[in-house]
Design a protein around this motif. Structure first.
Motif, PDB file in Angstrom:
ATOM      1  N   ILE A   5      -6.016  -4.230   2.938  1.00 37.09           N
ATOM      2  CA  ILE A   5      -7.377  -3.788   3.223  1.00 37.09           C
ATOM      3  C   ILE A   5      -7.826  -4.401   4.554  1.00 37.09           C
ATOM      4  O   ILE A   5      -7.722  -5.614   4.748  1.00 37.09           O
ATOM      5  N   GLN A   6      -8.310  -3.565   5.438  1.00 33.94           N
ATOM      6  CA  GLN A   6      -8.799  -4.018   6.737  1.00 33.94           C
ATOM      7  C   GLN A   6     -10.321  -4.225   6.662  1.00 33.94           C
ATOM      8  O   GLN A   6     -11.013  -3.494   5.951  1.00 33.94           O
ATOM      9  N   GLU A   8     -12.584  -3.461   8.732  1.00 34.80           N
ATOM     10  CA  GLU A   8     -13.340  -2.280   9.169  1.00 34.80           C
ATOM     11  C   GLU A   8     -13.397  -1.183   8.098  1.00 34.80           C
ATOM     12  O   GLU A   8     -14.159  -0.235   8.215  1.00 34.80           O
ATOM     13  N   ASP A   9     -12.604  -1.329   7.023  1.00 33.72           N
ATOM     14  CA  ASP A   9     -12.626  -0.369   5.912  1.00 33.72           C
ATOM     15  C   ASP A   9     -13.521  -0.842   4.772  1.00 33.72           C
ATOM     16  O   ASP A   9     -13.506  -0.269   3.682  1.00 33.72           O
ATOM     17  N   CYS A  10     -14.311  -1.896   4.997  1.00 31.10           N
ATOM     18  CA  CYS A  10     -15.175  -2.470   3.957  1.00 31.10           C
ATOM     19  C   CYS A  10     -16.622  -2.539   4.431  1.00 31.10           C
ATOM     20  O   CYS A  10     -16.887  -2.650   5.617  1.00 31.10           O
ATOM     21  N   MET A  37     -15.200  -0.076  -0.278  1.00 31.81           N
ATOM     22  CA  MET A  37     -13.996  -0.257   0.522  1.00 31.81           C
ATOM     23  C   MET A  37     -13.133   0.986   0.433  1.00 31.81           C
ATOM     24  O   MET A  37     -13.196   1.735  -0.533  1.00 31.81           O
ATOM     25  N   CYS A  38     -12.392   1.207   1.477  1.00 31.75           N
ATOM     26  CA  CYS A  38     -11.537   2.374   1.596  1.00 31.75           C
ATOM     27  C   CYS A  38     -10.089   1.883   1.590  1.00 31.75           C
ATOM     28  O   CYS A  38      -9.717   1.058   2.425  1.00 31.75           O
ATOM     29  N   CYS A  39      -9.303   2.363   0.624  1.00 34.79           N
ATOM     30  CA  CYS A  39      -7.897   1.967   0.486  1.00 34.79           C
ATOM     31  C   CYS A  39      -6.994   3.154   0.783  1.00 34.79           C
ATOM     32  O   CYS A  39      -7.394   4.306   0.621  1.00 34.79           O
ATOM     33  N   PHE A  40      -5.784   2.851   1.173  1.00 39.01           N
ATOM     34  CA  PHE A  40      -4.788   3.886   1.419  1.00 39.01           C
ATOM     35  C   PHE A  40      -3.507   3.533   0.686  1.00 39.01           C
ATOM     36  O   PHE A  40      -3.031   2.400   0.770  1.00 39.01           O
ATOM     37  N   PRO A  50      -7.868   8.835   1.771  1.00 36.61           N
ATOM     38  CA  PRO A  50      -8.644   7.625   1.467  1.00 36.61           C
ATOM     39  C   PRO A  50      -9.022   7.557  -0.014  1.00 36.61           C
ATOM     40  O   PRO A  50      -9.377   8.558  -0.628  1.00 36.61           O
ATOM     41  N   ILE A  52     -11.818   5.624  -2.033  1.00 33.39           N
ATOM     42  CA  ILE A  52     -13.042   4.881  -1.749  1.00 33.39           C
ATOM     43  C   ILE A  52     -13.545   4.260  -3.046  1.00 33.39           C
ATOM     44  O   ILE A  52     -13.813   4.965  -4.021  1.00 33.39           O
TER      45      ILE A  52
END
Length: 99
Positions: A5-6, A8-10, A37-40, A50, A52
């Motif tokens: 998790i980055q 910038e994705d939270c 948060m956005c996970c891949f 994504p 979310i």
């Protein structure tokens, strides 16, 4: 597996009035009460899709939903007027609808 998790994705936040609660001793706290948060997923089937996740305290209602947002059809810009924005198709699964 899920990619790391980055930052910038939270997104973290605190609901308005949180520090008005008499059980909160530190009135200057910045404790988060909401998170997104956005996970891949790291495989070819889900590449670029994504996932979310959202959680919060003191929300309007208690619920657990899984929302699947479908891609826009390729011709969608030609099917609607330019001044109207159509909503993306979505499948919603209510996991705990009666709790």
């Amino acid at each position: 597996s899920i990619n790391p998790i980055q930052l910038e994705d939270c997104m973290l936040g605190q609901y308005e009035g949180y520090t008005n609660d008499e059980t909160i001793e530190n009135k200057e706290t910045n404790t988060p009460t909401f998170a997104t948060m956005c996970c891949f997923i790291n495989n070819s089937r889900w590449s670029g899709v994504p996932f979310i996740l959202q959680a919060g305290k003191a929300m309007d209602e208690r619920k657990v939903d899984v929302r699947i947002q479908l891609k826009d059809p390729p011709a969608s810009p030609f099917l609607t007027r330019k001044d109207l924005k159509s909503q993306r198709n979505e499948i919603v699964l209510n996991i705990q609808p009666k709790e």
